[in-house]
Design a protein around this motif. Sequence first.
Motif, PDB file in Angstrom:
ATOM      1  N   VAL A  55      14.639  59.863  -7.567  1.00  0.00           N
ATOM      2  CA  VAL A  55      15.504  58.812  -8.970  1.00  0.00           C
ATOM      3  C   VAL A  55      15.814  57.580  -8.411  1.00  0.00           C
ATOM      4  CG1 VAL A  55      16.429  58.703 -11.266  1.00  0.00           C
ATOM      5  CG2 VAL A  55      14.910  60.389 -10.529  1.00  0.00           C
ATOM      6  N   ARG A  56      16.021  56.217  -8.513  1.00  0.00           N
ATOM      7  CA  ARG A  56      16.670  55.048  -8.129  1.00  0.00           C
ATOM      8  C   ARG A  56      16.431  54.246  -8.548  1.00  0.00           C
ATOM      9  NH1 ARG A  56      12.071  55.975  -3.648  1.00  0.00           N
ATOM     10  NH2 ARG A  56      12.583  56.819  -2.170  1.00  0.00           N
ATOM     11  N   ASP A  77       7.601  58.539  -7.254  1.00  0.00           N
ATOM     12  CA  ASP A  77       9.136  58.772  -7.337  1.00  0.00           C
ATOM     13  C   ASP A  77       9.806  57.711  -8.187  1.00  0.00           C
ATOM     14  OD1 ASP A  77      10.350  60.416  -5.471  1.00  0.00           O
ATOM     15  OD2 ASP A  77      10.095  59.052  -3.782  1.00  0.00           O
ATOM     16  N   ILE A  78      10.678  57.691  -9.306  1.00  0.00           N
ATOM     17  CA  ILE A  78      11.205  56.562  -9.825  1.00  0.00           C
ATOM     18  C   ILE A  78      12.268  55.486  -9.552  1.00  0.00           C
ATOM     19  CG2 ILE A  78      12.060  56.328 -12.376  1.00  0.00           C
ATOM     20  CD1 ILE A  78      10.615  58.966 -12.734  1.00  0.00           C
ATOM     21  N   THR A  79      11.606  54.332  -9.877  1.00  0.00           N
ATOM     22  CA  THR A  79      13.036  53.228  -9.518  1.00  0.00           C
ATOM     23  C   THR A  79      13.227  52.710 -11.329  1.00  0.00           C
ATOM     24  OG1 THR A  79      12.677  52.896  -7.420  1.00  0.00           O
ATOM     25  CG2 THR A  79      13.893  50.890  -9.160  1.00  0.00           C
ATOM     26  N   VAL A  80      14.223  51.769 -11.355  1.00  0.00           N
ATOM     27  CA  VAL A  80      14.519  51.951 -12.501  1.00  0.00           C
ATOM     28  C   VAL A  80      15.292  50.439 -12.376  1.00  0.00           C
ATOM     29  CG1 VAL A  80      16.170  51.932 -14.757  1.00  0.00           C
ATOM     30  CG2 VAL A  80      15.345  54.295 -14.422  1.00  0.00           C
ATOM     31  N   VAL A  81      14.840  49.192 -12.826  1.00  0.00           N
ATOM     32  CA  VAL A  81      15.160  47.704 -12.975  1.00  0.00           C
ATOM     33  C   VAL A  81      15.966  47.881 -13.716  1.00  0.00           C
ATOM     34  CG1 VAL A  81      14.144  45.551 -11.376  1.00  0.00           C
ATOM     35  CG2 VAL A  81      13.257  48.134 -10.840  1.00  0.00           C
ATOM     36  N   ASP A 105      15.160  63.485 -14.717  1.00  0.00           N
ATOM     37  CA  ASP A 105      14.658  64.721 -14.354  1.00  0.00           C
ATOM     38  C   ASP A 105      15.032  64.187 -13.117  1.00  0.00           C
ATOM     39  OD1 ASP A 105      14.571  66.351 -16.367  1.00  0.00           O
ATOM     40  OD2 ASP A 105      12.368  66.219 -16.236  1.00  0.00           O
ATOM     41  N   GLY A 106      15.690  64.779 -11.704  1.00  0.00           N
ATOM     42  CA  GLY A 106      15.358  65.011 -10.271  1.00  0.00           C
ATOM     43  C   GLY A 106      16.265  64.418  -9.730  1.00  0.00           C
ATOM     44  N   GLU A 107      16.513  64.073  -8.618  1.00  0.00           N
ATOM     45  CA  GLU A 107      17.763  63.961  -7.725  1.00  0.00           C
ATOM     46  C   GLU A 107      18.272  62.480  -8.119  1.00  0.00           C
ATOM     47  OE1 GLU A 107      20.565  65.409  -3.498  1.00  0.00           O
ATOM     48  OE2 GLU A 107      18.044  65.837  -3.883  1.00  0.00           O
ATOM     49  N   LYS A 108      19.102  62.296  -8.021  1.00  0.00           N
ATOM     50  CA  LYS A 108      19.452  60.609  -8.441  1.00  0.00           C
ATOM     51  C   LYS A 108      20.090  59.686  -6.570  1.00  0.00           C
ATOM     52  CE  LYS A 108      19.213  61.252 -12.826  1.00  0.00           C
ATOM     53  NZ  LYS A 108      18.934  63.245 -13.567  1.00  0.00           N
TER      54      LYS A 108
END
Length: 263
Positions: free
Chosen positions: A15-16, A150-154, A188-191
């Motif tokens: 998670v980024r 994976d997830i990237t928040v922009v 969820d998930g390690e940030k």
Amino acid sequence: MKGSEVMYSQAPYPVRVEWGRRGAREAAERGDIVIVVDVLSFSSTVVTALHAGCEIFPYPPHLDGKAYAEQVGGEYILGRSEAAKFGKATLSPVSFNSSLKGKKFVLTSLNGAFCTWIADKVPALLIGSLLNAEGSAQAANTLRERLKADITVVPCGEQWSDPADHEDTLRPSIEDYLGAGAILSWLDGEKSPEAQVCIGAFQSSKHKLSELIWESGSGRELRARGFEADVIHCGRLNAFATVPLLSENKFIHAHEKFIFLNE
């Protein structure tokens, strides 16, 4: 990916958070699920319009949006001031209501629409804002479990209106950072460390979000132009459960994607 780029990619965290067009491009190249955050106002407008039952087609500002609107049978959204004169829907989220249900609109912007266009080939692209922070995070959690991505928040940020030669045009904006932090707090998930700091900014500010956005540079800019109602509207946390997801060049409700994945 070069060694230095790997270092900056926030690997190995699933998670980024990455800023702007460059962040959207790199997330797309990794094949991440992307959440585009442009609080004032692309994201908030898309969420509000979809909630009102409209169809929204995002389009980048450097291409011919009017021609594209004719192609899809929709209305090209004008600038706030121009459209307000004619009583039409605009980039202003409060211009959308149930009276426009079923209508198609092509929405362009320098930041949110552009980042969406850059990342439109990712496994899933969601639109997040303060208005739907928890809902967009829950949708991303479901998609991540099913797509194994994976997830990237922009946070998109804004653009300087008069950058000097060779200067960056991106202006980081607190409303997008706080919106990203809100969404990240429910993911969820390690940030990554960058994501953790972004969450910290939200957590320390959530008791006064509306006040901070009202007094932010972007908030003051809109207020000076007569759009105080936009700033108030966009500063509301979890006002809607609506989560836009890009599908075949337009936004649909994310739950429709979940139904498809279950087939």
